[in-house]
Write a protein that holds these residues in place. Sequence first.
Motif, PDB file in Angstrom:
ATOM      1  N   GLY A  10       0.867  -1.179   0.000  1.00  0.00           N
ATOM      2  CA  GLY A  10       0.000   0.000   0.000  1.00  0.00           C
ATOM      3  C   GLY A  10       0.897   1.219   0.000  1.00  0.00           C
ATOM      4  N   GLY A  11       1.979   1.124  -0.806  1.00  0.00           N
ATOM      5  CA  GLY A  11       3.002   2.180  -0.828  1.00  0.00           C
ATOM      6  C   GLY A  11       2.470   3.527  -1.267  1.00  0.00           C
ATOM      7  N   GLY A  12       1.331   3.535  -1.968  1.00  0.00           N
ATOM      8  CA  GLY A  12       0.753   4.790  -2.437  1.00  0.00           C
ATOM      9  C   GLY A  12      -0.107   5.497  -1.406  1.00  0.00           C
ATOM     10  N   SER A  13      -0.184   4.952  -0.199  1.00  0.00           N
ATOM     11  CA  SER A  13      -0.996   5.575   0.856  1.00  0.00           C
ATOM     12  C   SER A  13      -0.369   6.885   1.312  1.00  0.00           C
ATOM     13  N   THR A  14      -1.221   7.846   1.669  1.00  0.00           N
ATOM     14  CA  THR A  14      -0.692   9.122   2.180  1.00  0.00           C
ATOM     15  C   THR A  14      -0.037   8.959   3.542  1.00  0.00           C
ATOM     16  N   TYR A  15      -0.242   7.797   4.180  1.00  0.00           N
ATOM     17  CA  TYR A  15       0.424   7.539   5.466  1.00  0.00           C
ATOM     18  C   TYR A  15       1.848   6.999   5.279  1.00  0.00           C
ATOM     19  N   THR A  16       2.210   6.634   4.055  1.00  0.00           N
ATOM     20  CA  THR A  16       3.527   6.028   3.821  1.00  0.00           C
ATOM     21  C   THR A  16       4.694   6.944   4.225  1.00  0.00           C
ATOM     22  N   PRO A  17       4.709   8.232   3.847  1.00  0.00           N
ATOM     23  CA  PRO A  17       5.856   9.063   4.247  1.00  0.00           C
ATOM     24  C   PRO A  17       6.034   9.140   5.764  1.00  0.00           C
ATOM     25  N   GLU A  18       4.916   9.220   6.525  1.00  0.00           N
ATOM     26  CA  GLU A  18       5.091   9.339   7.980  1.00  0.00           C
ATOM     27  C   GLU A  18       5.520   8.006   8.580  1.00  0.00           C
ATOM     28  N   ILE A  19       5.155   6.894   7.943  1.00  0.00           N
ATOM     29  CA  ILE A  19       5.640   5.589   8.411  1.00  0.00           C
ATOM     30  C   ILE A  19       7.151   5.495   8.167  1.00  0.00           C
ATOM     31  N   ILE A  20       7.591   5.963   7.001  1.00  0.00           N
ATOM     32  CA  ILE A  20       9.024   5.960   6.700  1.00  0.00           C
ATOM     33  C   ILE A  20       9.784   6.865   7.683  1.00  0.00           C
ATOM     34  N   LEU A  21       9.225   8.031   7.974  1.00  0.00           N
ATOM     35  CA  LEU A  21       9.868   8.921   8.957  1.00  0.00           C
ATOM     36  C   LEU A  21       9.925   8.266  10.334  1.00  0.00           C
ATOM     37  N   GLU A  42       0.709   2.198  -9.832  1.00  0.00           N
ATOM     38  CA  GLU A  42       2.047   2.773 -10.011  1.00  0.00           C
ATOM     39  C   GLU A  42       2.019   4.299 -10.005  1.00  0.00           C
ATOM     40  N   GLU A  43       1.017   4.866 -10.672  1.00  0.00           N
ATOM     41  CA  GLU A  43       0.931   6.326 -10.780  1.00  0.00           C
ATOM     42  C   GLU A  43       0.796   6.969  -9.397  1.00  0.00           C
ATOM     43  N   ARG A  44      -0.061   6.393  -8.560  1.00  0.00           N
ATOM     44  CA  ARG A  44      -0.263   6.944  -7.211  1.00  0.00           C
ATOM     45  C   ARG A  44       1.005   6.782  -6.370  1.00  0.00           C
ATOM     46  N   GLN A  45       1.612   5.594  -6.423  1.00  0.00           N
ATOM     47  CA  GLN A  45       2.822   5.357  -5.631  1.00  0.00           C
ATOM     48  C   GLN A  45       3.945   6.303  -6.049  1.00  0.00           C
ATOM     49  N   PHE A  65      16.664   1.631  -1.215  1.00  0.00           N
ATOM     50  CA  PHE A  65      15.245   1.971  -1.418  1.00  0.00           C
ATOM     51  C   PHE A  65      14.772   1.460  -2.768  1.00  0.00           C
ATOM     52  N   LEU A  66      13.532   0.999  -2.794  1.00  0.00           N
ATOM     53  CA  LEU A  66      12.938   0.524  -4.051  1.00  0.00           C
ATOM     54  C   LEU A  66      11.436   0.748  -3.999  1.00  0.00           C
ATOM     55  N   ALA A  67      10.863   1.243  -5.101  1.00  0.00           N
ATOM     56  CA  ALA A  67       9.396   1.314  -5.242  1.00  0.00           C
ATOM     57  C   ALA A  67       9.022   0.456  -6.438  1.00  0.00           C
ATOM     58  N   THR A  68       8.075  -0.458  -6.252  1.00  0.00           N
ATOM     59  CA  THR A  68       7.773  -1.428  -7.310  1.00  0.00           C
ATOM     60  C   THR A  68       6.290  -1.796  -7.346  1.00  0.00           C
ATOM     61  N   THR A  69       5.870  -2.298  -8.504  1.00  0.00           N
ATOM     62  CA  THR A  69       4.515  -2.873  -8.628  1.00  0.00           C
ATOM     63  C   THR A  69       4.606  -4.383  -8.886  1.00  0.00           C
ATOM     64  N   ASP A  70       5.834  -4.905  -8.814  1.00  0.00           N
ATOM     65  CA  ASP A  70       6.062  -6.330  -9.070  1.00  0.00           C
ATOM     66  C   ASP A  70       6.118  -7.090  -7.742  1.00  0.00           C
ATOM     67  N   PRO A  71       5.161  -8.024  -7.511  1.00  0.00           N
ATOM     68  CA  PRO A  71       5.135  -8.701  -6.207  1.00  0.00           C
ATOM     69  C   PRO A  71       6.403  -9.482  -5.880  1.00  0.00           C
ATOM     70  N   GLU A  72       7.035 -10.083  -6.885  1.00  0.00           N
ATOM     71  CA  GLU A  72       8.268 -10.853  -6.630  1.00  0.00           C
ATOM     72  C   GLU A  72       9.372  -9.928  -6.137  1.00  0.00           C
ATOM     73  N   GLU A  73       9.512  -8.787  -6.812  1.00  0.00           N
ATOM     74  CA  GLU A  73      10.527  -7.797  -6.417  1.00  0.00           C
ATOM     75  C   GLU A  73      10.219  -7.260  -5.010  1.00  0.00           C
ATOM     76  N   ALA A  74       8.934  -7.038  -4.748  1.00  0.00           N
ATOM     77  CA  ALA A  74       8.528  -6.460  -3.461  1.00  0.00           C
ATOM     78  C   ALA A  74       8.783  -7.411  -2.307  1.00  0.00           C
ATOM     79  N   TYR A  75       8.441  -8.683  -2.496  1.00  0.00           N
ATOM     80  CA  TYR A  75       8.422  -9.617  -1.363  1.00  0.00           C
ATOM     81  C   TYR A  75       9.674 -10.490  -1.240  1.00  0.00           C
ATOM     82  N   THR A  76      10.581 -10.406  -2.190  1.00  0.00           N
ATOM     83  CA  THR A  76      11.816 -11.178  -2.068  1.00  0.00           C
ATOM     84  C   THR A  76      12.744 -10.510  -1.058  1.00  0.00           C
ATOM     85  N   ASP A  77      13.293 -11.314  -0.139  1.00  0.00           N
ATOM     86  CA  ASP A  77      14.232 -10.815   0.868  1.00  0.00           C
ATOM     87  C   ASP A  77      13.613  -9.718   1.732  1.00  0.00           C
TER      88      ASP A  77
END
Length: 442
Positions: A10-21, A42-45, A65-77
């Motif tokens: 849910g990387g495109g959520s407006t709560y994401t920046p404050e979670i990262i902070l 992807e556009e929103r994220q 850091f990585l932003a992705t829409t690919d589940p394999e890339e997202a969930y690996t490691d």
Amino acid sequence: MKKFSVVIAGGGSTYTPEIILMLLDNLDRLPLRKIKLYDNDEERQNKLAKACEILIKERAKEIEFLATTDPEEAYTDVDFCLAHIRVGKLPMRELDEKIPLKYGVVGQETCGPGGIAYGMRSIAGVLENIDCMEKYSPNCWMLNYSNPASIVAEATRRLRPNSRIINICDMPIGMEHSIAKIAGVPSRKHMDIRYYGLNHFGWYTSIKDKEGNEMLPKIIEHIKEYGFINGEEGMKTDKKDSWFETNLFTKNIIKTDPTTIPSSYLKYYLFSDYVVDHEDKNYTRANEVMDGREKEVFSACAEIEKNGHSKGSPLEVGIHAEFIVDLATALAFNTHERMLLIVENNGAIENFPKDAMVEIPCIVGKDGYEPLSVGKIPTFQKGLMEQQIAVEKLVVEAWIEKSYQKLWQALILSKTVPSATVAKELLDDLIEANKGYWPELN
């Protein structure tokens, strides 16, 4: 010391920046080597991703850091998935709120028909993320705070019983910040609490300071006069938005049982006529968020991206995100933190169904959580909770069986809906609005 990798689903959520902070603010407690964003939009994220990357580089440039829409890339490691997905985004939330109001029924994103509609959309998305996590990082923990948390928790209990998912909500954190201010203690960390209920549907039965002194009676007296507002000073605020009104209204809810402190969300169930009468049917909380928070966060991120730095940015650490670090730290370092989680009852509440997903204090360590015993609960709370847990179970059964009948029954049972007739009209309207999101019911 081991460093961890996290993915924010849910990387495109407006709560994401404050979670990262929040994560960056707590690297001494939870050291990180990698932060990933994952979203199917992807556009929103992308509206947030570059700003998030700059925030990370400024504070901890060694973190990948990585932003992705690919589940394999997202969930690996990954060691932790922080999941806060919103299937249908804010336009569907707006419908969740406005459709019930047409029928004189509470329109709220997690309570009543709106919560049921949102739950029917959320189940598939959460299950899909669990399956990706288990495929690519089977030892990962999913810290799930996707709403509506109770329905999602029941769905994962039924359909992914062995998955490494912990369901948690930030609402009690916000309440405990208010309670700490009222009690005059430095923070919620200086309190030991006892609480039981369902998500957005519970009661505090003890608030002790670290010396073991019971503060509950004093706090109850305050709430009877001001709700969760911090006294006369708090009443003078200019920001009298829907949250202010909700916190103030708790002074009415507490009268239903003046021996406990209620969740402010109980107003939707116990005072639904008041809520509907005082709601603007054309401009609901979803519109508030779209016109306020969403615009503010996206424009702040655009500014960071344009400037190449975050100096002077209004983005700040979200207090509601702190529980995520607490939970991840407890799992990573076996801290035995005491936290409110949504877990299978299994006798913790003695006179309540074993298979109910309840929100109660648990001790968290590296192997997961251990619920604390609550004992027997009073008839009033038990009756309300049994009605609401039946609604949640029927929603999940309706999703699994694609059953129109069971979803109608869920709406009939909801304390916010006045009759089976209204429930049916509402359901037909919600089915139309949720085409493509819900399973096709028969």
